[in-house]
Design an enzyme around this catalytic site. Sequence first.
Site, short mmCIF file in Angstrom:
data_model
loop_
_atom_site.label_atom_id
_atom_site.label_comp_id
_atom_site.label_asym_id
_atom_site.label_seq_id
_atom_site.Cartn_x
_atom_site.Cartn_y
_atom_site.Cartn_z
N GLN A 195 -55.03 9.35 42.41
CA GLN A 195 -55.86 9.79 41.28
C GLN A 195 -57.27 10.14 41.77
O GLN A 195 -57.91 9.35 42.46
CB GLN A 195 -55.90 8.68 40.22
CG GLN A 195 -56.64 9.04 38.96
CD GLN A 195 -55.97 10.16 38.16
OE1 GLN A 195 -54.75 10.17 37.98
NE2 GLN A 195 -56.76 11.10 37.68
N ASP A 229 -48.66 16.37 43.08
CA ASP A 229 -49.84 17.02 42.49
C ASP A 229 -49.98 18.45 43.00
O ASP A 229 -50.73 19.24 42.43
CB ASP A 229 -51.11 16.24 42.87
CG ASP A 229 -51.63 15.40 41.71
OD1 ASP A 229 -51.26 15.70 40.55
OD2 ASP A 229 -52.40 14.46 41.96
N LYS A 259 -49.53 7.90 32.95
CA LYS A 259 -48.57 8.47 33.90
C LYS A 259 -47.48 7.45 34.22
O LYS A 259 -46.29 7.78 34.19
CB LYS A 259 -49.29 8.90 35.19
CG LYS A 259 -50.10 10.18 35.01
CD LYS A 259 -51.01 10.49 36.18
CE LYS A 259 -51.91 11.69 35.87
NZ LYS A 259 -52.92 11.95 36.89
#
Length: 295
Positions: A98, A121, A54
């Site tokens: 994460q 997200d 990422k």
Amino acid sequence: MTARIIDGKHIAAELRGKVTDAVHRMLRDRGLVPGLAVVLVGQNPASEVYVRNKSKAVTEAGMRPHDHHLPASTSEAALLELVAKLNADPAVNGILVQLPLPEQIDAQKVIAAIDPAKDVDGFHPVNAGKLASGLPALVPCTPLGCIMLAKKVHASLAGLEAVVIGRSNIVGKPVAQLLLAENATVTIAHSKTVDLPSVCRRADVLVAAIGKPEMVRRDWIKPGATVIDVGINRVAGEGGKTRIVGDVAAEVSQVAGALTPVPGGVGPMTIACLLANTLRAACMQHGLPAPNIGS
Ligand code: NAD
């Protein structure tokens, strides 16, 4: 008949190219560089790979990564403090924590602490609620990628029968909401669904987000259906090596009209959509119009 393979790598590269162009225009015209904070707690090997990929993609798109790697022993309070700092930092337009988090940390609490405007997200209850209400929202990346892939096959999903296997907040539920927003007729199947194969045989578009290697078989598929395989499962391969397989068996390609490969299907779209969401978040925060990146 052999299914057309939907080339997620290529489609993701196109989207990344559009995001990169828009980022360059933003710098040229406004002097702004979108920033994404990626927070990793602990040393989960799969998470380390995801986070590395990422951050690399963020840099390649001309955006600024703000990486935070915290030890596995980090307390919930310390992580919440970092999130508050990132919420307040104008150089950070997107925040991604994460998952999974170590057990001493309540992931829901951390997600709820992220500023919804920076929630790239799309997991914050405010964004999930907006999506369910048909309001503009930051939408989870993997589901966004699934819809983009399905729309490469069907110019319109309106009126199609769509079946989603899986009801997680990360994939199943948001992908079902997005299909509904596209006017598909949506069924959500899950671990308690009775006679899953016959439910799946209704589908013009089948999305498998189960996490069970090659569970979906060829006799579950309506001939010509579009199959989007979200699964990423590590299984033992030859010579003691692990290999990655999806939730859909290879034999499905004999019946389906179009199929996403694993790897190289949904996976690359997730990162591309994360970049798109970071750009969207930056535009929103600076009061700029939504970027014209075609998704
Ligand atoms: P999850 O474990 O949270 O959810 C799995 C869902 O599958 C559940 O809702 C459950 O009801 C359903 N399910 C489980 N067993 C079932 C069965 N026997 N029959 C019918 N339904 C069943 O998983 P998730 O986070 O939604 O992820 C699903 C898969 O997608 C995993 O393989 C994951 O690795 C993968 N994934 C891929 C990406 C990507 O970028 N490609 C992103 C996220 C998740």
